[in-house]
Design a protein around this motif. Sequence first.
Motif, PDB file in Angstrom:
ATOM      1  N   MET A   1      17.401  25.645  14.689  1.00  0.00           N
ATOM      2  CA  MET A   1      16.506  24.768  15.695  1.00  0.00           C
ATOM      3  C   MET A   1      15.083  25.292  15.646  1.00  0.00           C
ATOM      4  SD  MET A   1      16.767  21.516  17.136  1.00  0.00           S
ATOM      5  CE  MET A   1      16.006  20.715  18.301  1.00  0.00           C
ATOM      6  N   PRO A   2      14.169  24.472  15.439  1.00  0.00           N
ATOM      7  CA  PRO A   2      12.819  24.990  16.023  1.00  0.00           C
ATOM      8  C   PRO A   2      12.366  25.197  17.229  1.00  0.00           C
ATOM      9  CG  PRO A   2      12.843  22.665  14.565  1.00  0.00           C
ATOM     10  CD  PRO A   2      14.086  23.101  14.835  1.00  0.00           C
ATOM     11  N   SER A   3      11.803  26.203  17.398  1.00  0.00           N
ATOM     12  CA  SER A   3      11.457  26.786  18.807  1.00  0.00           C
ATOM     13  C   SER A   3      11.075  25.588  20.002  1.00  0.00           C
ATOM     14  CB  SER A   3      10.408  27.923  18.886  1.00  0.00           C
ATOM     15  OG  SER A   3       9.164  27.285  18.731  1.00  0.00           O
ATOM     16  N   PRO A   4      11.455  25.948  21.050  1.00  0.00           N
ATOM     17  CA  PRO A   4      11.171  24.875  21.982  1.00  0.00           C
ATOM     18  C   PRO A   4       9.400  24.478  22.130  1.00  0.00           C
ATOM     19  CG  PRO A   4      12.458  26.449  23.174  1.00  0.00           C
ATOM     20  CD  PRO A   4      12.125  27.160  21.734  1.00  0.00           C
TER      21      PRO A   4
ATOM     22  N   LEU B   1       8.143  20.820  21.729  1.00  0.00           N
ATOM     23  CA  LEU B   1       7.010  20.220  22.427  1.00  0.00           C
ATOM     24  C   LEU B   1       5.831  19.832  21.678  1.00  0.00           C
ATOM     25  CD1 LEU B   1       7.133  22.627  25.480  1.00  0.00           C
ATOM     26  CD2 LEU B   1       7.840  20.265  25.294  1.00  0.00           C
ATOM     27  N   ALA B   2       5.131  20.662  20.794  1.00  0.00           N
ATOM     28  CA  ALA B   2       4.421  20.056  20.034  1.00  0.00           C
ATOM     29  C   ALA B   2       4.527  18.919  18.901  1.00  0.00           C
ATOM     30  CB  ALA B   2       3.657  21.049  18.987  1.00  0.00           C
ATOM     31  N   HIS B   3       5.924  19.107  18.450  1.00  0.00           N
ATOM     32  CA  HIS B   3       6.253  17.886  17.764  1.00  0.00           C
ATOM     33  C   HIS B   3       6.162  16.424  18.462  1.00  0.00           C
ATOM     34  CE1 HIS B   3       8.614  15.688  14.570  1.00  0.00           C
ATOM     35  NE2 HIS B   3       9.241  15.326  15.656  1.00  0.00           N
ATOM     36  N   TYR B   4       6.623  16.624  19.630  1.00  0.00           N
ATOM     37  CA  TYR B   4       6.702  15.240  20.246  1.00  0.00           C
ATOM     38  C   TYR B   4       5.180  14.922  21.377  1.00  0.00           C
ATOM     39  CZ  TYR B   4      11.604  14.541  19.208  1.00  0.00           C
ATOM     40  OH  TYR B   4      12.693  14.156  18.596  1.00  0.00           O
TER      41      TYR B   4
END
Length: 217
Positions: free
Chosen positions: A192-195, A199-202
């Motif tokens: 899974m991508p890092s937290p 956050l940046a994705h959303y």
Amino acid sequence: MPAIFRPRSTLIGRAVLLAMAMTVTVAVGWWWLAPRSDWARRVGFTIDQPVPFSHQHHVAGLGIDCRFCHTSVEVSAKAGLPPTWTCMTCHSQIWTNAGLLAPVRQSLAEDKPIVWGRVNNLPDYVYFNHSIHVAKGVGCSSCHGQVDNMPLSHKAATLTMQFCLNCHRDPGPQLRPENAIYNTEWVRPADMPSPDAMLAHYGIPNRTLTDCSICHR
């Protein structure tokens, strides 16, 4: 001069004092713990409903998506409950004479909505918006639990202020991909991508999500 108290009086007195101390301790413990217990918060308890609707059957068994019934979850603060005609989309063809579904047929015939019992509830002074949570990567099961395993719906989380703050203080680890929002069986994979990446994705802003005004308006 004869003794006023017998030798065993000291023992009795100590026993009484110990009992009183234990009673006070238990009372204070109950006063402190009872409101914080799952019993007081009704976690895991089912409530009577006009129709014994089974998420286990409809979600896990038939594969019905959450949005089929909760149509406003992506666009509104409230997820919404299905009108009777949504139920009758299927039940006008199957289980047409089932006694359990008599309230559904009566609701349709009389054009009166079914009054469902509230399973998950928040105080009036708390503002919660379903649409922003699902849009920002929070899955249904994060708050509602694995509804696909519920023969009868029950409250799966405390939904207390602390429950919300645990996520708002560090939301990154709680987020999931868009295609997993409605997957109640989803488990965070190792790759899974890092937290921070989530956050940046959303596009979640770099601001504190614990401001009072976020939930209390």
